[in-house]
Design an enzyme around this catalytic site. Structure first.
Site, PDB file in Angstrom:
ATOM      1  CE  LYS A   1      -4.127  -1.900  -0.002  1.00 24.62           C
ATOM      2  NZ  LYS A   1      -4.066  -3.357  -0.127  1.00 24.62           N
TER       3      LYS A   1
HETATM    4  C1  LIG Z   1      -5.446  -4.051   0.646  1.00 25.52           C
HETATM    5  C2  LIG Z   1      -6.925  -3.869   0.678  1.00 25.52           C
HETATM    6  C3  LIG Z   1      -7.709  -4.264   1.772  1.00 25.52           C
HETATM    7  C4  LIG Z   1      -7.200  -5.099   2.911  1.00 25.52           C
HETATM    8  O1  LIG Z   1      -6.040  -4.770   3.464  1.00 25.52           O
HETATM    9  P1  LIG Z   1      -5.054  -5.831   4.190  1.00 25.52           P
HETATM   10  O2  LIG Z   1      -4.269  -4.915   5.036  1.00 25.52           O
HETATM   11  O3  LIG Z   1      -4.234  -6.477   3.119  1.00 25.52           O
HETATM   12  O4  LIG Z   1      -5.888  -6.766   4.966  1.00 25.52           O
HETATM   13  C5  LIG Z   1      -9.055  -3.975   1.755  1.00 25.52           C
HETATM   14  N1  LIG Z   1      -9.630  -3.362   0.717  1.00 25.52           N
HETATM   15  C6  LIG Z   1      -8.933  -2.986  -0.370  1.00 25.52           C
HETATM   16  C7  LIG Z   1      -9.623  -2.295  -1.480  1.00 25.52           C
HETATM   17  C8  LIG Z   1      -7.561  -3.252  -0.433  1.00 25.52           C
HETATM   18  O5  LIG Z   1      -6.873  -2.923  -1.526  1.00 25.52           O
END
Ligand SMILES: *Cc1c(COP(=O)(O)O)cnc(C)c1O
Length: 441
Positions: free
Chosen positions: A226
């Site tokens: 992210k």
């Molecule tokens: C990455 C993501 C999540 C979940 O995040 P994690 O930290 O990997 O559990 C939820 N929604 C979206 C749209 C994402 O891209």
């Protein structure tokens, strides 16, 4: 295969290789990463001394937990510090960290009172975590069409409302936002909760407000790919004290966190363990201080690459409801037809330059077309009858409006590490490949 640099994509690839066939475009978008190649949003690209320093502060005391041990921790409270920074940077009253973005969504839904049999309207283009979280609280994901914003189509949301609808959950995909004014209006008219899955849009904004802080609650993910990362982590943001207090308790077994002695805390409700560790929070603290820099680079690189595509009349771009609020972690664009788009993907693959370009339409993680486990309601333990009924009904549900958009859409991930030379090279090669497939048709 030799990986120079083992990244989560390698793990994802292994998983994908181990799962279903018929994903040739998806395979090719990943491949084991070589150094400096990226996919997704890239906080990890600029990892360095700052992160090491913050983590080392925690290692020096050995207190890896965010609660308690007041003496031995010697004033080091990384999770608290990061939560404070989040409220300041993104402009919300409250922030509570979690162990992942998925956990943040589950926590937010629990704190918002979303549960058994409640319907949550969400888009058919997202990451699997969005519906996992809905299912985790016993609620029912109602998947509806997206529009050319690549996020919830307000008209589709309206059409999906039933007496059991409790929440509308836009997902601000690929760095940019849903039409929040329209969705807010629908939510107020029908007295629905607005929960923003802003996991992919850290640093984006809508009409001056940070994405994730506009609905009743919003979430970020700080997983490894992210915009900023904790390695693993997430956050629930809200301006509502009640939702914050419930989130705070829920992520730590229902502890009220009111006592001096944690062991003597009361438990006003049943919770769970979605705590973040101090080590993870420490990484995030270093990263959030770099966010402005990440965004500036992203915006510059995105704009530079875009000029090569803008020169081609057949290429159009994702609609962004507030252009100035695009975090620019991706450049998402369209060709005129699905056929041309597939031809281009094949061409890029052939030339060995598909990495970093995502054709989500045939991607196992992000679009309804490949979510067979969801459509077949494959859960390890029994789902509720109402959940099962809705999931199985997806086998009969068509999404022609979304197919018509996603079939023509490619998202190009923007790297923080690109040099001007590399952007020029990428832009020229991409433009040439597009012109080639258009010329052939
Ligand atoms: C990455 C993501 C999540 C979940 O995040 P994690 O930290 O990997 O559990 C939820 N929604 C979206 C749209 C994402 O891209």
């Amino acid at each position: 295969m030799n990986a120079v640099f083992v990244s989560p994509s390698a793990i994802i690839l292994t998983f994908v290789l181990a799962s279903k066939a018929d994903s040739k475009y998806y395979f090719s978008t990943f491949g084991l990463l070589k150094k400096n190649q990226i996919n997704h949003m890239p906080g990890f690209e600029l990892f360095g001394a700052e992160e090491r320093k913050e983590v080392n502060d925690v290692l020096e005391t050995g207190i890896l937990m965010r609660y308690g041990f007041d003496g031995p921790r010697k004033g080091i409270w990384k999770a608290l510090e990061l939560e404070k920074a989040i409220t300041e940077v993104f402009g919300c009253n409250y922030a509570h960290l979690t162990s992942s973005g998925t956990a943040a969504l589950t926590t937010a839904m629990s704190a918002l009172g979303i549960g058994a049999g409640d319907e949550v309207i969400m888009p058919c283009f997202t990451f699997v975590a969005s519906f996992e979280a809905v299912l985790s609280v016993g609620a029912v994901p109602i998947l509806v069409d997206i529009d050319d914003t690549l996020t919830l189509d307000p008209a589709a949301v309206k059409a999906a409302i039933t007496p059991r609808t409790k929440c509308v959950m836009p997902v601000h995909m690929c760095g940019s936002m849903a039409d929040l004014d329209a969705l807010k209006a629908i939510c107020s008219e029908h007295q629905l909760i607005l929960l923003e899955d802003a996991c992919q849009s850290i640093g984006g904004s809508y009409k001056g407000k940070s994405l994730g802080t506009i609905g009743d609650a919003g979430t970020f993910s700080f997983d490894f790919v992210k915009t900023i990362t904790c390695a693993e982590g997430g956050v629930v943001m809200t301006n509502n004290k009640d939702i914050f207090v419930k989130s705070d308790g829920y992520t730590d077994h229902g502890h009220d966190h009111l006592g001096v002695d944690r062991g003597a805390d009361l438990h006003p409700f049943i919770g769970y363990n979605f705590r973040i560790s101090e080590l993870h929070a420490a990484v995030g603290l270093a990263q959030i201080r770099k966010l402005d820099n990440f965004l500036a680079i992203q915006r510059r690189n995105n704009k530079a690459l875009r000029t090569y595509l803008e020169a081609i009349p057949e290429v159009s771009f994702r609609k962004v409801p507030d252009e100035s609020g695009d975090s620019c972690s991706f450049l998402s664009w369209f060709l005129p037809t699905e056929e041309l788009t597939k031809a281009l993907v094949a061409e890029l693959k052939e030339q060995g330059i598909l990495a970093g370009h995502f054709y989500w339409f045939v991607n196992n993680w992000h679009y309804i077309s490949k979510w067979d486990h969801l459509k077949n309601a494959v859960t390890l333990n029994p789902a509720s009858a109402i959940q099962k009924e809705h999931l199985l009904a997806l086998q009969q549900t068509q999404f022609p409006a979304s197919d018509a958009i996603m079939g023509r859409c490619i998202s190009t991930a923007i790297s923080l590490l690109w040099t001007d030379e590399q952007i020029k090279d990428k832009g020229e090669k991409l433009a040439a490949a597009i012109r080639k497939v258009i010329g052939k048709s």
